[in-house]
Design a protein around this motif. Sequence first.
Motif, PDB file in Angstrom:
ATOM      1  N   THR B  65       0.829  -1.204   0.000  1.00 46.67           N
ATOM      2  CA  THR B  65       0.000   0.000   0.000  1.00 46.67           C
ATOM      3  C   THR B  65       0.863   1.253   0.000  1.00 46.67           C
ATOM      4  O   THR B  65       2.060   1.192   0.228  1.00 46.67           O
ATOM      5  N   ASN B  66       0.192   2.351  -0.243  1.00 41.92           N
ATOM      6  CA  ASN B  66       0.791   3.662  -0.057  1.00 41.92           C
ATOM      7  C   ASN B  66       0.218   4.183   1.253  1.00 41.92           C
ATOM      8  O   ASN B  66      -0.952   4.515   1.328  1.00 41.92           O
ATOM      9  N   TYR B  67       1.043   4.217   2.291  1.00 41.57           N
ATOM     10  CA  TYR B  67       0.524   4.559   3.611  1.00 41.57           C
ATOM     11  C   TYR B  67       1.407   5.636   4.225  1.00 41.57           C
ATOM     12  O   TYR B  67       2.615   5.448   4.387  1.00 41.57           O
ATOM     13  N   ASP B  71      -3.428   9.064   6.553  1.00 40.18           N
ATOM     14  CA  ASP B  71      -4.592   8.649   5.775  1.00 40.18           C
ATOM     15  C   ASP B  71      -4.640   7.128   5.695  1.00 40.18           C
ATOM     16  O   ASP B  71      -3.639   6.458   5.929  1.00 40.18           O
ATOM     17  N   PRO B  73      -4.446   3.455   4.337  1.00 40.03           N
ATOM     18  CA  PRO B  73      -3.546   2.907   3.320  1.00 40.03           C
ATOM     19  C   PRO B  73      -4.259   2.708   1.986  1.00 40.03           C
ATOM     20  O   PRO B  73      -5.419   2.303   1.965  1.00 40.03           O
ATOM     21  N   LYS B  74      -3.548   3.045   0.884  1.00 36.51           N
ATOM     22  CA  LYS B  74      -4.114   2.855  -0.463  1.00 36.51           C
ATOM     23  C   LYS B  74      -3.429   1.670  -1.115  1.00 36.51           C
ATOM     24  O   LYS B  74      -2.202   1.633  -1.190  1.00 36.51           O
ATOM     25  N   TRP B  75      -4.192   0.708  -1.584  1.00 35.26           N
ATOM     26  CA  TRP B  75      -3.605  -0.492  -2.187  1.00 35.26           C
ATOM     27  C   TRP B  75      -2.952  -0.149  -3.512  1.00 35.26           C
ATOM     28  O   TRP B  75      -3.575   0.425  -4.396  1.00 35.26           O
ATOM     29  N   ILE B  76      -1.659  -0.466  -3.648  1.00 32.15           N
ATOM     30  CA  ILE B  76      -0.983  -0.170  -4.917  1.00 32.15           C
ATOM     31  C   ILE B  76      -0.258  -1.396  -5.459  1.00 32.15           C
ATOM     32  O   ILE B  76       0.607  -1.290  -6.324  1.00 32.15           O
TER      33      ILE B  76
END
Lengths: 427, 322
Positions: B65-67, B71, B73-76
């Motif tokens: 993720t982008n963490y 915020d 975490p965004k799965w990447i």
Amino acid sequence: MISRRSFITTVAIGSASAAALAACGSPAASQTGSAENPVTINYTWWGNDDRAERTRKAIALFEGKNPDIKVNGNFTDFAGYWQKRATEAAGGGLPDVMQWDLSYLRDYGQRNQLLDLGTVKINTDAFEKSLLPSGQIKGKTYGIPTSTNAFAVYYDPAKLASLGITEPTGKWTYKDYNAFLAEVGAKGNGALFGATDYTSVWWMFNIWLRQNNIEAFTEDGKLGFTKDDLKKWWNVTAELRGTPAIVSEERVTQLAPKSPFGSNVTGSEVTWDNFMASYLGDSGAKELKLVPVPSDDADNLGLFLKPSMLMVASAKTKYKDAAARFIDFMVNDPEVGQIFKTSRGVPASKTQRDGTTFEGTDKLVVDYEKSIEQYLKDAPEPPIVGFGTLESSFKRVASDLNYGKLTVDGAADAWFKEAEDLIKQNA
Amino acid sequence: MTQSPTLSRRPPRSAPSQPRTSRRPTSKRSGADARAGYTFLLPWLLGFIALTVGPMISSLYLSFTNYNLFDAPKWIGLDNYVTMFQDERFLQSVGVTVGYVVFGTPLKLAAALAVAMLLNSARKGQGFYRSAFYAPSLIGASVSIAIVWKAMFGDAGPVDQGLSFFGINLGGWVGNPSMTMAMFILLTVWQFGAPMVIFLAGLKQIPADLYEAASMDGAGPVRKFFNITWPMLSPVVFFNLLMETIHAFQIFSSAYIISNGEGGPAGSTLFYTLYLYLRGFSDFRMGYASAMAWLLVVVVGVITLIFFKTSKSWVHYSGDSK
């Protein structure tokens, strides 16, 4: 495997503060205390022993006047400070009140970690109106400046006199300043160098951009300058690198965390004017003087007053009122001004400034800020998210440049790559 | 971060298995034993799950993720793992760490073995020397030693002055990118106490009559070393090599202190774990840092595996048919 280790550190750091905020359930309500049963707020700052001593005095004064509030103080050095705040924020346990830096205001403010100080009672009537926007993001006030500082060139008059060099007037171009550095380095004969490479300081670059009417960042959080601008900037001292005009990066690293100027290794330094007290302490010099930074445009020095520090509160504090009263006290109370003098910078609130007597070196700092008044422009807004990282990578890349590991072009490429990556990350 | 000295060379093999002739059948009694065992194990087990397995699983998730700590975490997907190899500082940190492991570990083990052999023979004051040589590795990973080290190798520090007495003018080592690695290797070599103690225990296990027999046959000290000491000691060497290699990959605190947490000068002390830490806690790239952590786990795992595979050709256990 090591990840576990660093996570344990994190947990250890986090749990200490988490314990204080474990019961943090309803952030909306603000609990209040009484003289018999005071509330305790946590306050943290960065700095050295000198600041710790002054802060302790200020806290004692505050507690005397506000028996219903106890302040639990805690400090670290600047580098460790932000790593600690990051772990606390991740665990939802930031201290109630914190000393803050402009570089990190957006990172935390925009991400709802800081309290909107517009919703509590803090008196800002005695503040310069041009200064307050530097603590605001999108109309919300996240930070109150404690004090201001401005960029300046320091020199030690006694050292210059002993080398037979005339004192600078501060009306100079970059060429003049470079010539001055070369002279100090040449006459210093290995014992005294001109200065640390001033092009490695982000804020000096920012001032140079302003002198050329370029804004460092655009409204939408992008870079306002080009790679060529940066190359041009790093070329300003290209001919001085590796000569006695600029102290070698090896010495700079070895002397850290003290600065070469504070260690009596250089004859001049470009930095914030509120470093006066610590330079005097480090170097043992009798007197240090300040003059304006060089500029190729005599009418535009690019200078501005920056809040040298801000006071902020955690968005999750249970004691909003207590936190607000403490912040109000620290920025406005005249007696607090007497305690800190100019060691935090020149007090930002007029009440505090008027209530403080500035003598000796403190007066030099105040006088310097008065002397540049006509050149001052609005303080920049809080820089972009992730600016703290950009600033430290600027310093690191410039240091590689001084080590000769990178060319000016290579350094500019390296920094731009990191900056663009960071901006993309935070978009 | 000092590893605790383990005196037992290998865990006793198949110790708990009872001889078949045991009169005790699988009865209520052994069920109660097991329950008691698990009960006593419970505190550790809970801690292991909550403080080790849990964080490891969440960090594995975060590595995809982008963490940024604030915020969600965004799965990447594999992005973190891919960008890593385009990140010059990451590659630099790999180079620094590999250099440290490759040069530091063998030197440390050589020093440990040499001193262990010196201390193996009975002499007066043996106990004192053993403690004296072991002491540095007890305090080795502490912050204070890193600070002392920094001062020693700094500008006009004792090392600089000592060397200039002999006409060698290197200046301070701390700010010189080509000297910092030597400084860190010296620091780790100096902390050879833990492997030394293990070597000592290993040396004690070698039967003296082997040496006597070899002497009878006219073998010199070098021959004795390569034909008796080294093969007899090889399981201990293997254990130490493995532990010290893993340990070396994890160097952090001394690097953090000596370089002011920056990995300088010119990135010469940017150890893997230091960069990982900076990525996570200075740059708020927790996902990236987690990916780095997991890559380290995998790499250390692979290296361990290679060690085990190759060990068959040079490690001799008593009772082996080789």
